[in-house]
Design a protein around this motif. Structure first.
Motif, short mmCIF file in Angstrom:
data_model
loop_
_atom_site.label_atom_id
_atom_site.label_comp_id
_atom_site.label_asym_id
_atom_site.label_seq_id
_atom_site.Cartn_x
_atom_site.Cartn_y
_atom_site.Cartn_z
N LEU A 23 -63.17 -4.94 -37.37
CA LEU A 23 -62.43 -4.18 -38.39
C LEU A 23 -62.87 -2.72 -38.48
N ARG A 24 -63.08 -2.11 -37.30
CA ARG A 24 -63.43 -0.69 -37.25
C ARG A 24 -62.36 0.15 -37.93
N LEU A 25 -61.09 -0.20 -37.72
CA LEU A 25 -59.99 0.44 -38.44
C LEU A 25 -59.73 -0.29 -39.75
N GLY A 26 -59.83 -1.60 -39.72
CA GLY A 26 -59.51 -2.42 -40.89
C GLY A 26 -60.28 -2.05 -42.14
N HIS A 27 -61.54 -1.62 -41.98
CA HIS A 27 -62.31 -1.28 -43.18
C HIS A 27 -61.74 -0.07 -43.91
N LYS A 28 -60.90 0.71 -43.22
CA LYS A 28 -60.21 1.83 -43.88
C LYS A 28 -58.77 1.45 -44.25
N ALA A 29 -58.11 0.70 -43.38
CA ALA A 29 -56.70 0.37 -43.60
C ALA A 29 -56.51 -0.64 -44.72
N VAL A 30 -57.39 -1.64 -44.80
CA VAL A 30 -57.22 -2.69 -45.82
C VAL A 30 -57.25 -2.09 -47.23
N PRO A 31 -58.21 -1.22 -47.59
CA PRO A 31 -58.18 -0.64 -48.94
C PRO A 31 -56.97 0.28 -49.18
N PHE A 32 -56.45 0.89 -48.10
CA PHE A 32 -55.31 1.80 -48.24
C PHE A 32 -54.00 1.04 -48.46
N LEU A 33 -53.81 -0.04 -47.74
CA LEU A 33 -52.58 -0.82 -47.79
C LEU A 33 -52.55 -1.73 -49.02
N HIS A 34 -51.35 -2.11 -49.43
CA HIS A 34 -51.23 -3.11 -50.48
C HIS A 34 -51.91 -4.40 -50.01
N PRO A 35 -52.50 -5.17 -50.93
CA PRO A 35 -53.16 -6.42 -50.53
C PRO A 35 -52.22 -7.31 -49.70
N GLY A 36 -52.77 -7.86 -48.63
CA GLY A 36 -52.01 -8.75 -47.77
C GLY A 36 -51.14 -8.06 -46.74
N HIS A 37 -51.19 -6.74 -46.65
CA HIS A 37 -50.34 -6.00 -45.73
C HIS A 37 -51.03 -5.67 -44.40
N TYR A 38 -52.25 -6.10 -44.22
CA TYR A 38 -52.98 -5.88 -42.97
C TYR A 38 -53.12 -7.21 -42.24
N TRP A 39 -52.81 -7.19 -40.95
CA TRP A 39 -53.01 -8.34 -40.07
C TRP A 39 -53.79 -7.85 -38.86
N GLY A 40 -54.78 -8.64 -38.43
CA GLY A 40 -55.57 -8.27 -37.26
C GLY A 40 -55.60 -9.38 -36.24
N THR A 41 -55.57 -8.99 -34.97
CA THR A 41 -55.73 -9.94 -33.88
C THR A 41 -56.87 -9.48 -32.98
N ASP A 42 -57.51 -10.45 -32.36
CA ASP A 42 -58.59 -10.14 -31.42
C ASP A 42 -58.88 -11.42 -30.63
N ALA A 43 -59.59 -11.24 -29.53
CA ALA A 43 -60.00 -12.40 -28.74
C ALA A 43 -61.09 -13.21 -29.44
N SER A 44 -61.78 -12.61 -30.41
CA SER A 44 -62.89 -13.27 -31.09
C SER A 44 -62.64 -13.40 -32.59
N LEU A 45 -62.34 -14.62 -33.02
CA LEU A 45 -62.16 -14.87 -34.44
C LEU A 45 -63.47 -14.67 -35.20
N SER A 46 -64.59 -15.06 -34.61
CA SER A 46 -65.87 -14.91 -35.30
C SER A 46 -66.21 -13.44 -35.54
N LEU A 47 -65.87 -12.57 -34.60
CA LEU A 47 -66.12 -11.14 -34.78
C LEU A 47 -65.28 -10.58 -35.93
N MET A 48 -64.02 -10.99 -36.00
CA MET A 48 -63.15 -10.53 -37.10
C MET A 48 -63.65 -11.04 -38.45
N ARG A 49 -64.05 -12.32 -38.50
CA ARG A 49 -64.56 -12.88 -39.75
C ARG A 49 -65.83 -12.17 -40.20
N HIS A 50 -66.70 -11.87 -39.25
CA HIS A 50 -67.93 -11.15 -39.57
C HIS A 50 -67.59 -9.77 -40.13
N GLY A 51 -66.64 -9.08 -39.49
CA GLY A 51 -66.21 -7.76 -39.98
C GLY A 51 -65.62 -7.83 -41.37
N ARG A 52 -64.85 -8.87 -41.64
CA ARG A 52 -64.25 -9.04 -42.97
C ARG A 52 -65.33 -9.11 -44.04
#
Length: 178
Positions: A23-52
């Motif tokens: 969530l290198r971008l997500g940590h900025k985009a999630v607070p900017f967007l309305h809740p629930g308006h960010y979706w992320g994909t990656d080859a590693s679910l564990s990396l995304m969960r850790h970033g969250r």
């Protein structure tokens, strides 16, 4: 964020962050967007969960089921509400065919206005030193492709390509497919 804001992103948009990692971008985009308006994909679910859990100021603004493990750019479970997509630093590390697959699969989002992505450019059939010194290759990461090839791939997928003048780190070129 600057590239997305320049592309007209507002808090009402629904963003698909392709190859979002930790969530290198997500940590900025999630607070900017309305809740629930960010979706992320990656080859590693564990990396995304850790970033969250570690990168977001308020992890509750990003439902865990909005992080989708996807190694084929099929976008399973992503809703049709997506209005913008970004793949920053993804296609510099993958064969050019993955850009074609991604763009074809993005056609299923009826509200998609634009997709931003980066590439390294070179017409050379061998390794090339980019202006900042990074060496790119036609056949292994980091990959380079010709500007003509990128534009044709975007057109073949039914989008209009635009090479943006934005200067990015490591000599990457920013494109918009609309």
């Amino acid at each position: 964020m600057a590239a997305l804001l320049s592309a007209g992103m507002t808090p009402q948009d629904h963003l698909l962050d392709i190859g979002c990692g930790s969530l290198r971008l997500g940590h900025k985009a999630v607070p900017f967007l309305h809740p629930g308006h960010y979706w992320g994909t990656d080859a590693s679910l564990s990396l995304m969960r850790h970033g969250r859990l570690t990168e977001l100021p308020d992890p509750s603004r990003l439902p865990e089921d909005h992080l989708i493990e996807d190694t084929t750019f099929a976008f399973p479970g992503i809703p049709d509400t997506i209005t913008l997509a970004i793949a920053f630093g993804v296609f510099t590390h993958l064969p050019h065919a993955d850009l074609a697959t991604t763009l074809q699969n993005l056609r299923r989002f009826p509200n998609l206005r634009a997709t931003l992505f980066t590439t390294f450019l070179s017409d050379a059939p061998t390794s090339t030193r980019q202006p900042d010194g990074v060496v790119t290759h036609p056949d292994r990461p980091p990959y380079h492709v010709s500007e003509t090839q990128v534009a044709q791939t975007v057109r073949n997928a039914g989008f209009t390509p635009t090479r943006l003048p934005t200067l990015l780190p490591r000599g990457q070129v920013l494109w918009t497919a609309t």
